[in-house]
Design a protein around this motif. Sequence first.
Motif, PDB file in Angstrom:
ATOM      1  N   THR A 229       1.920 -14.255  -0.907  1.00  0.00           N
ATOM      2  CA  THR A 229       2.537 -15.545  -0.584  1.00  0.00           C
ATOM      3  C   THR A 229       1.524 -16.329   0.255  1.00  0.00           C
ATOM      4  O   THR A 229       0.992 -15.784   1.234  1.00  0.00           O
ATOM      5  CB  THR A 229       3.805 -15.344   0.278  1.00  0.00           C
ATOM      6  OG1 THR A 229       4.704 -14.510  -0.426  1.00  0.00           O
ATOM      7  CG2 THR A 229       4.482 -16.659   0.600  1.00  0.00           C
TER       8      THR A 229
ATOM      9  N   GLY B  40       9.466  -6.126  -1.950  1.00  0.00           N
ATOM     10  CA  GLY B  40       8.198  -6.133  -2.678  1.00  0.00           C
ATOM     11  C   GLY B  40       7.159  -6.678  -1.718  1.00  0.00           C
ATOM     12  O   GLY B  40       6.677  -7.799  -1.867  1.00  0.00           O
TER      13      GLY B  40
ATOM     14  N   GLU C 278       8.198  -1.622  -0.400  1.00  0.00           N
ATOM     15  CA  GLU C 278       7.157  -1.733  -1.426  1.00  0.00           C
ATOM     16  C   GLU C 278       7.131  -0.481  -2.301  1.00  0.00           C
ATOM     17  O   GLU C 278       7.133   0.639  -1.808  1.00  0.00           O
ATOM     18  CB  GLU C 278       5.792  -1.984  -0.764  1.00  0.00           C
ATOM     19  CG  GLU C 278       4.582  -1.966  -1.673  1.00  0.00           C
ATOM     20  CD  GLU C 278       4.670  -2.897  -2.881  1.00  0.00           C
ATOM     21  OE1 GLU C 278       4.994  -4.082  -2.733  1.00  0.00           O
ATOM     22  OE2 GLU C 278       4.407  -2.420  -4.013  1.00  0.00           O
TER      23      GLU C 278
END
Length: 310
Positions: free
Chosen positions: A161, A185, A207
């Motif tokens: 991101t 995630g 994750e």
Amino acid sequence: MAIFEIQSYIGTIFEIQSYIGTIEKNVSLYEEKNFDKRIEVIDFIGFQVIDQMEELLRKTAQPDKLISLKYRAEKVKAELEEIDINLFQRLQANIRMERYTGKKFKSLINEYVDFNLDYNEHQEETGYDNLDIFINGLSPFQTMPEQTKDLEPEMVYYQKTPARIVFELVEKSHFKKEDVFFDLGAGLGQVAILVNLLAGITAKGVEFEPAFCDYARDCAAELNLSNVTFINVDARKADYSDGTIFFMFTPFKGEILQEVLAMLRKESLLRKIKIITYGPCTAQVALQSWLDCATPADDNVYKLAVFSSF
Ligand SMILES: C[S@@+](CC[C@H](N)C(=O)[O-])C[C@H]1O[C@@H](n2cnc3c(N)ncnc32)[C@H](O)[C@@H]1O
């Protein structure tokens, strides 16, 4: 070489020589605070100047002058990079000693990087900038680990991101100190780490890939961030019982996303939760009748969308 080629060759060498000379004399570039300007120059030397000189070196039979100019360019680039290496080592040490939390962390970033969150409104793809380069520099480890497990078809491969989106997320979320943030995630852990540094709240990352999870854990440990944890598990099997804010940069799609949303819905029956999305998963989350979208509907999926449970 034909005459016009020789003329253009000499012209290019002259331009490079004069550019390097200007950089060597530009004292402000060597001042630590001028990170933004320095990054542009490092990039320009790395991707334009040195590339161009390599191209010329392939064409010339008398490379001596060019070799020494290339050496000068590499030297000035290395000197500028060295300033950033020392800067980041010092900042990492300060983070470890808990000197930069919350507002202090944000003003620290503002000292070095000029960024404007209004820009996010008009961004139609991920797009990274100097803020990402700066935040990457704060990471104690610079080499990305190799993926060890195959993803299932509905799972989405790792992509970070953009840092400015995480800054916007923190601004828009109005966290309370008892909030527990989850990044579903979590990749290499940057979102959870940044949220903890910017907002001071507990942050967790879930994750699937063990190597990413280990990397994220090592980063948090190295920066002494005891309220940041990473769990190596499929998001369909994670424990969300203390979560209040859940972030997803499209980590999975289709039935996996549906299954995880059903788990979050169960949590929402016990307490109010927020789900914040970025990327194409926003459309599927927007269809959930148990969620209210606090941000105006928008076709641009590369804008944060904030949903609250009723
Ligand atoms: C688009 S990346 C987002 C990374 C991170 N959130 C960030 O923004 O920097 C998606 C991540 O989700 C992970 N992932 C995919 N399916 C998953 C699942 N079922 N459970 C947990 N993680 C998953 C991938 O390994 C990848 O690291």
